[in-house]
Design an enzyme around this catalytic site. Structure first.
Site, PDB file in Angstrom:
ATOM      1  N   PRO A 119       0.826  -1.212   0.000  1.00 29.24           N
ATOM      2  CA  PRO A 119       0.000   0.000   0.000  1.00 29.24           C
ATOM      3  C   PRO A 119       0.856   1.256   0.000  1.00 29.24           C
ATOM      4  O   PRO A 119       1.692   1.442   0.865  1.00 29.24           O
ATOM      5  CB  PRO A 119      -0.798  -0.125   1.305  1.00 29.24           C
ATOM      6  CG  PRO A 119      -0.043  -1.085   2.150  1.00 29.24           C
ATOM      7  CD  PRO A 119       0.686  -1.995   1.221  1.00 29.24           C
TER       8      PRO A 119
ATOM      9  N   GLY B  26       0.346   5.594  -0.931  1.00 31.76           N
ATOM     10  CA  GLY B  26      -0.651   6.602  -1.242  1.00 31.76           C
ATOM     11  C   GLY B  26      -0.263   7.466  -2.433  1.00 31.76           C
ATOM     12  O   GLY B  26       0.865   7.456  -2.897  1.00 31.76           O
TER      13      GLY B  26
ATOM     14  N   SER C   2      -3.946   1.452  -0.942  1.00 35.05           N
ATOM     15  CA  SER C   2      -3.812   2.330   0.223  1.00 35.05           C
ATOM     16  C   SER C   2      -5.102   3.116   0.466  1.00 35.05           C
ATOM     17  O   SER C   2      -5.791   3.524  -0.473  1.00 35.05           O
ATOM     18  CB  SER C   2      -2.671   3.321  -0.009  1.00 35.05           C
ATOM     19  OG  SER C   2      -2.661   4.312   1.000  1.00 35.05           O
TER      20      SER C   2
ATOM     21  N   GLN D 294      -5.969  -1.278   2.606  1.00 30.94           N
ATOM     22  CA  GLN D 294      -5.179  -0.883   3.784  1.00 30.94           C
ATOM     23  C   GLN D 294      -5.866   0.276   4.496  1.00 30.94           C
ATOM     24  O   GLN D 294      -6.186   1.291   3.894  1.00 30.94           O
ATOM     25  CB  GLN D 294      -3.757  -0.489   3.350  1.00 30.94           C
ATOM     26  CG  GLN D 294      -2.911   0.104   4.463  1.00 30.94           C
ATOM     27  CD  GLN D 294      -3.047   1.614   4.524  1.00 30.94           C
ATOM     28  OE1 GLN D 294      -3.305   2.262   3.526  1.00 30.94           O
ATOM     29  NE2 GLN D 294      -2.927   2.189   5.725  1.00 30.94           N
TER      30      GLN D 294
ATOM     31  N   TYR E  50      -5.948   3.149   7.742  1.00 33.71           N
ATOM     32  CA  TYR E  50      -5.499   3.865   8.940  1.00 33.71           C
ATOM     33  C   TYR E  50      -6.733   4.075   9.799  1.00 33.71           C
ATOM     34  O   TYR E  50      -7.732   4.625   9.311  1.00 33.71           O
ATOM     35  CB  TYR E  50      -4.891   5.230   8.585  1.00 33.71           C
ATOM     36  CG  TYR E  50      -3.558   5.151   7.869  1.00 33.71           C
ATOM     37  CD1 TYR E  50      -2.415   4.754   8.548  1.00 33.71           C
ATOM     38  CD2 TYR E  50      -3.445   5.510   6.531  1.00 33.71           C
ATOM     39  CE1 TYR E  50      -1.178   4.699   7.895  1.00 33.71           C
ATOM     40  CE2 TYR E  50      -2.217   5.454   5.876  1.00 33.71           C
ATOM     41  CZ  TYR E  50      -1.100   5.048   6.569  1.00 33.71           C
ATOM     42  OH  TYR E  50       0.112   4.999   5.929  1.00 33.71           O
TER      43      TYR E  50
ATOM     44  N   THR F 197      -3.005  -0.797   9.399  1.00 32.58           N
ATOM     45  CA  THR F 197      -1.658  -0.310   9.711  1.00 32.58           C
ATOM     46  C   THR F 197      -1.589   0.061  11.188  1.00 32.58           C
ATOM     47  O   THR F 197      -2.393   0.863  11.668  1.00 32.58           O
ATOM     48  CB  THR F 197      -1.322   0.920   8.846  1.00 32.58           C
ATOM     49  OG1 THR F 197      -1.301   0.516   7.472  1.00 32.58           O
ATOM     50  CG2 THR F 197       0.025   1.504   9.217  1.00 32.58           C
TER      51      THR F 197
ATOM     52  N   ARG G 122       8.832  13.668   8.880  1.00 31.33           N
ATOM     53  CA  ARG G 122       9.533  13.716   7.592  1.00 31.33           C
ATOM     54  C   ARG G 122      10.003  15.134   7.330  1.00 31.33           C
ATOM     55  O   ARG G 122       9.226  16.003   6.945  1.00 31.33           O
ATOM     56  CB  ARG G 122       8.614  13.203   6.485  1.00 31.33           C
ATOM     57  CG  ARG G 122       8.135  11.795   6.811  1.00 31.33           C
ATOM     58  CD  ARG G 122       7.282  11.192   5.753  1.00 31.33           C
ATOM     59  NE  ARG G 122       6.548  10.056   6.309  1.00 31.33           N
ATOM     60  CZ  ARG G 122       5.577   9.401   5.687  1.00 31.33           C
ATOM     61  NH1 ARG G 122       5.220   9.781   4.480  1.00 31.33           N
ATOM     62  NH2 ARG G 122       4.977   8.392   6.266  1.00 31.33           N
TER      63      ARG G 122
ATOM     64  N   LYS H 115      -0.311  -4.594   9.764  1.00 37.51           N
ATOM     65  CA  LYS H 115       0.881  -4.154   9.040  1.00 37.51           C
ATOM     66  C   LYS H 115       1.740  -3.261   9.927  1.00 37.51           C
ATOM     67  O   LYS H 115       1.248  -2.282  10.497  1.00 37.51           O
ATOM     68  CB  LYS H 115       0.466  -3.374   7.798  1.00 37.51           C
ATOM     69  CG  LYS H 115       1.624  -2.759   7.027  1.00 37.51           C
ATOM     70  CD  LYS H 115       1.168  -2.222   5.684  1.00 37.51           C
ATOM     71  CE  LYS H 115       2.301  -1.579   4.938  1.00 37.51           C
ATOM     72  NZ  LYS H 115       2.777  -0.327   5.560  1.00 37.51           N
TER      73      LYS H 115
ATOM     74  N   ARG I 266       9.817   5.438   6.736  1.00 37.03           N
ATOM     75  CA  ARG I 266       9.142   6.723   6.601  1.00 37.03           C
ATOM     76  C   ARG I 266       8.353   7.083   7.845  1.00 37.03           C
ATOM     77  O   ARG I 266       7.744   8.148   7.898  1.00 37.03           O
ATOM     78  CB  ARG I 266       8.173   6.678   5.421  1.00 37.03           C
ATOM     79  CG  ARG I 266       8.844   6.374   4.107  1.00 37.03           C
ATOM     80  CD  ARG I 266       7.833   6.001   3.033  1.00 37.03           C
ATOM     81  NE  ARG I 266       6.952   7.075   2.664  1.00 37.03           N
ATOM     82  CZ  ARG I 266       7.235   8.033   1.783  1.00 37.03           C
ATOM     83  NH1 ARG I 266       8.405   8.034   1.203  1.00 37.03           N
ATOM     84  NH2 ARG I 266       6.363   8.962   1.495  1.00 37.03           N
TER      85      ARG I 266
END
Lengths: 300, 300, 300, 300
Positions: free
Chosen positions: B77, B79, B106, B128, B130, B156, B165, B224, B251
Site C-alpha cells: 500500500p 498513497g 492504500s 489498507q 489507517y 496499519t 519527515r 501491518k 518513513r
C-alpha cells in the site's frame, strides 16, 4: 529554509560563527576519533517499537535527585555560550525552565551565576565543577552555588589535564575574554595564557578527596566522566549520589570508548543496579554533543 | 537509455518530478537512518543457488488468503500515485491484474475506490486502513471495501503519530489537493492543515479494539507494521489472519530495525511456525520501498 | 608508465577498449553486488608468514588430473578474447604454455579450437562446456576436444539461464560477430538474437544426466559453479573428478556468496577431504576475475 | 600553520619532497592493503581511562635490555634519513638522546655509523641487521657496531626477498647514491642495480643459523618481523633476547596481518609470558609507521 533538525542548526551556525569559535565548539581532541565514534554510536541505537498501545496521552515526567522534570532529559554542562549567542547561558537557563528540564550549568559559563539564576527563577539547575588546586577557592564556589539554589554538584573527573585540541592550538584560541573570572573566585592575574591553560585544574585529586567535598555541602554529588566498570564500582563505594557516563564529547582524551562500545555497556549494567534512574543528558552544541553524556544514572 | 532496473527508474523520476513530490516519495523519517538501513539490508541478502536441477519449467504460483496469485509478490500500500502518474492507482490496478499478483490498495489512494475497481475488474485487491478516531467512519469504509470486492483488510498499526519527515516540513507539502476525501468518508472541513496532519489517525487504538473490527467484517484482518516478537505473539493470540513485518519503508519511526536485523529474524521465525505462507510484498516507489515490507506471513 | 599490477592493466584497457566491450568484460550481473563482493573478499585474505626458513630455492610444481604444472594456477575459462586482443585465445594459449600452467579454454573462445591447439602444441588445456539442448551437438563437441588433446571436460552448471547483465542490455551487445559458431557445432541459423540469447543452454540438465557425459568420454569431468555444501556432496556422490567453487565472477546470478563467505567455507572443507588438491584458478580479465574461481579442488 | 600532529608533518613533507622520495617513504608493498590496515588498526585502539588518581607527577621510565629509557618508546629502524633531511640519521640520533629513548639504527642508514655515534655520544642505540649472504661481512659489521657501543643486535627476519613496492618500480628509485656502502662492509662493485636489488640479503637463513650469530657477539639478539605464534615460540626456544612483532610497516609482504588482528593477539599473549617487557617501538616516517612496529617484547 526552516531549521527542522540539529544538522540544520549546525549548518546555520557554521555560516555565522568565526572559524576559531566554530572549531572550538565542533572540534574534538587529537584526531577526533572518539568524537566521530560518538556520532556513529548514536546512529547505531535502534528502537524496538511496540504498537497497538494507547498513546493518546503520554507522560514523560521523572524525578531526579528529588526534583521532578518533564522528561528524562537534561542540558549537559557546556562552557562559553556567549561565543554563540549574546545572551549566552541566560538564554539556556530560560529555555530549560520553559521545557521543564534540568540545566547543568558549567563552571566555565560566560554569564555570571547571579544572572543565570536571576533570568529564570524557579528553574532546576545543577552546577558543574572543575576542581581548582586551591581548596579554599573550591569551597567558596561550592558554598556560593548552594546558596544560589543549585540542586546538585557535578564534579568533572576526566580533566586531570586539558584535552589536546589541535584546532584550538592552530587557532590560538584565547577564551579568557569571555570568561567571567570573578565567578570562579579567581583573580585575572596569572591567566594571560592561551585557552588550553586557561584555568588551573588540580591533577592530584583522588577518590579519598571526595569525603572533603561531601563534608562541605549538603548537595548531592555526582561524578561526571566515568568510563570504566572499576571506577563505577568505586563511585558506589564512595557514596556519591550519581555518575555521568561520558567521554566529554570526545573533546578530552581521544581514543576512549563511545557510549555502547568497548565495555561501556558493563558500566551501565552495574549502575542500573546501584543507581536507580537512567536518563539522557543532552546539550545543543552539536550532534556529537548529544552522545557526549548519553546516559546518566542517579541515585534516587 | 533503456530503463533496465529500478535505479534507472529512480533517476528517470527524479528528473521529471517536482522537488516536493520527489522528497515526499523518496524521503524517510528524521535522519533517514532506517530508510538507508533498508537499502543496505536488502543488499546483504544472499542466495544459496542449487544447480543441476531441471528449471525448463518454473511455477511460482501460491495461494494467499484463499486466492491464487502468479508469484509470491504483492504491491504494497502506497498513497498518492497521482503525484507521479496522471492515471494514478488505476494504472497500478491494471498492472497488478496483468501480472496476476495482489494489489494492496492504500486508504490514501488518489483515485476513487470505484475507479480502481472498475479499471481492473477481477483483479485481486486488499484494502489498507489507517484507523480513524471516529469509529463509525471506519465501519462505513470497511463495509464499502467489502462490498467492492476487496479480499482482505490490512490495518496499519505503526502510525499512532505521523512520522517526522523533515523534507515535507521544509517543503510544506500539502497533499489534500490530490486526496479524494470522499473515499475516506471524511468531510473536507477541518482539513486545511499541512500534510503531516492531513488525516486524523486514532492514537488510542489497542489490541483489545481488534475484536470490534473482527465483528464488523468477514474479511481476513492483517496487521501491518509489526517489528517485535512480542507484538507478533500478541497477533497470534488475537486471531488475526496475518501480519506484515514492516518498518513503513523507514518513513514512519526512524531508528527502528530493518528486515533481517536487530531481532526481526526472531519475529520471522515465530511467524513461520504460526502463519504458514511467507511472501514478498513489494511496491515500485523506490529501492527502499522493496525492503519496506519485505516479508509477509499470512495464515492459510 | 610501466604496467606493474593488474590495476594498471585495467586502466590501460579501459582507455583502449570500446564502451560496450569494456562493459562486457568488467560488468557483473544485476547490481554487481557479487562482483564487488568478490573484489572485497579477495582483499580480505590474509597470509600468516613464517620466517627463518630457507627460501633460496622454491618449487611450486603440482600435479593436477595427472599432469604436472609449474604452479597451482590455471587460466579460468573466459570467452571472446578477440574483443581485447587481435590474436585472442591463441595468445592466451601460448602464454599458458610459456608459464607451464593449465589453460581452461572456454566454449565461447573466439578463435577456432584447431588454431588454439596449433599455436601452442604440448600445452596443457582443459575444455569448458555449456550444455546445448541438442545432445548430439554436445557429443560431437566433446569427441572433438578429446581428439584435439584437451585433458579434462569442465561442465559449467551455473548457467541454466544467462545472467542479467544490465550494461549489455543497455549497450545491446551482439557478440556473434566474434563467435566462431562452427566450433560449437552450431549452424548460424537462428542465432541472430542479441548476446544474452546468443547460444542456447539446456535449462533442464540434472544430476542424473551426468552419467551420459561420463559414458561419452574418458576425460575427467569437472563441474564449475558449485556454491553450496549440498551440491558439493552430490558431486562427490556422482563420481565427478573435481569441482570448481565459483560464482562466475559475479556475472551470472547476482547476490550469491563470494569465496570465503556465507557457507562457502563449508563447501571448501568438505571438498578438502573428498578431493585432494586445492589450487587457484585465475584469469586476466580483471581483478574481480581473480576471485571468480578462487579455489578448485580436483580428485587426484 | 603550526605543525601540531603527525598528519600536519605528512602534509608538510609531501609538499617538499620529490615524488620518488615521497613514494619511497609513504608507499607500502603491492596493493598497500597491510599498510592501510596498519593505520586502521592503530585508529581502533581504545584506552580505558581510570580517573581520580593523582597524576601531578608521572614517571614513564622503564629498563630495556638493562638500560633505562625515559619512556617505553624507541625509534624504529628506518633507512635513508638523508632523503628527507640533510643531516639524516645524525639528527635522529641527537633527537633520541634528547628525549632519553632508544634509537634502533638501520643498517641502511645514510650517515656513517661513526658519525651517528659521534654526534650523540652517550645515547642508547641498537643496530638493525639485514643478513648478508657472505657470512664474514656480517661478522665484521657486528663486531664494528659492538665496538661502537651499540647495545643490541636486531636481526630483521621478514625480508628473505625485498617487498614488491610498485611505486618504486614505477619511479625506478635508485637509492645507492645515498647509501654509504662502506658501512655495510661492501664494495660498490656489482651494486649498480636499482633499489629493490640494492643489497643482497641471504634468503637461506634459518633458525639453526642463530647460534652462529650468538657465538659472534655478547650483544643481546632481537628478531624483528615475527607475526605468528609458531615463530614466537621458536624464538623462545632459540634463546633470543627479544622479538619485535612487526609487519615492516606494510612495506614488505602485503596481505599479512596488522597488529591486533588475525592471530597477532595470540603472539602477544605468548610473548607477554616469555618476554617480560612490552613497549612501543615507533618512528617518524608516517602514520603507518607508528603501527609498523607497534609492540616489542624484550627479555629482561
Amino acid at each position: 529554509m526552516p531549521l527542522v533538525c540539529l544538522t540544520d542548526f549546525q549548518d546555520h551556525a557554521r555560516e555565522r560563527l568565526s572559524k576559531s569559535t566554530w572549531d572550538f565548539i565542533e572540534g574534538g581532541a587529537d584526531a577526533c576519533l572518539t568524537r566521530d565514534d560518538n556520532v556513529a554510536a548514536f546512529k547505531k541505537i535502534r528502537l524496538r517499537p511496540r504498537y497497538l498501545k494507547d498513546v493518546s496521552k503520554v507522560d514523560t515526567r521523572i524525578t531526579i535527585q528529588g526534583e521532578e522534570i518533564s522528561a528524562p532529559i537534561c542540558i549537559a554542562p557546556m562552557g562559553f555560550h556567549c561565543l554563540a549567542w549574546p545572551d549566552g547561558e541566560m538564554s539556556t537557563a530560560r529555555a530549560a525552565r520553559a521545557a521543564g528540564i534540568c540545566y547543568v550549568t558549567s563552571m566555565y559559563a560566560s554569564c555570571s551565576l547571579e544572572d543565570i539564576v536571576g533570568t529564570a527563577p524557579g528553574g532546576l539547575r545543577w552546577f558543574q565543577l572543575y576542581v581548582h588546586p586551591n581548596r579554599q577557592l573550591n569551597k567558596q564556589l561550592i558554598q556560593k552555588v548552594e546558596s544560589l539554589g543549585f540542586k546538585a554538584l557535578v564534579i568533572t573527573v576526566d580533566v586531570p589535564k586539558i584535552g589536546n585540541r589541535r584546532h584550538n592550538m592552530a587557532n590560538q584560541v584565547d577564551l579568557q575574554k569571555t570568561l567571567l573570572l570573578k565567578d570562579l573566585g579567581l583573580s585575572a592575574k596569572g591567566n594571560s595564557m592561551p585557552y588550553f591553560q586557561m584555568s588551573p585544574i588540580d591533577p592530584s585529586i583522588c577518590w579519598d578527596d571526595l569525603s572533603w567535598f561531601q563534608s562541605l555541602t549538603r548537595l548531592p554529588i555526582i561524578l561526571k566522566g566515568i568510563l570504566t566498570k572499576e571506577d563505577a564500582e568505586l563511585a558506589v563505594k564512595h557514596n556519591v549520589h550519581g555518575i555521568i557516563v561520558s567521554n566529554h564529547g570526545g573533546r578530552q582524551l581521544d581514543e576512549v570508548p563511545a557510549s555502547g562500545e568497548h565495555g561501556v555497556e558493563e558500566v551501565l549494567n552495574i549502575l542500573k543496579n546501584e543507581f536507580h534512574t537512567s536518563m539522557t543528558l543532552t546539550g545543543c552544541r552539536s550532534v556529537a554533543e548529544i552522545n557526549r553524556d548519553l546516559i546518566q544514572f542517579s541515585r534516587l
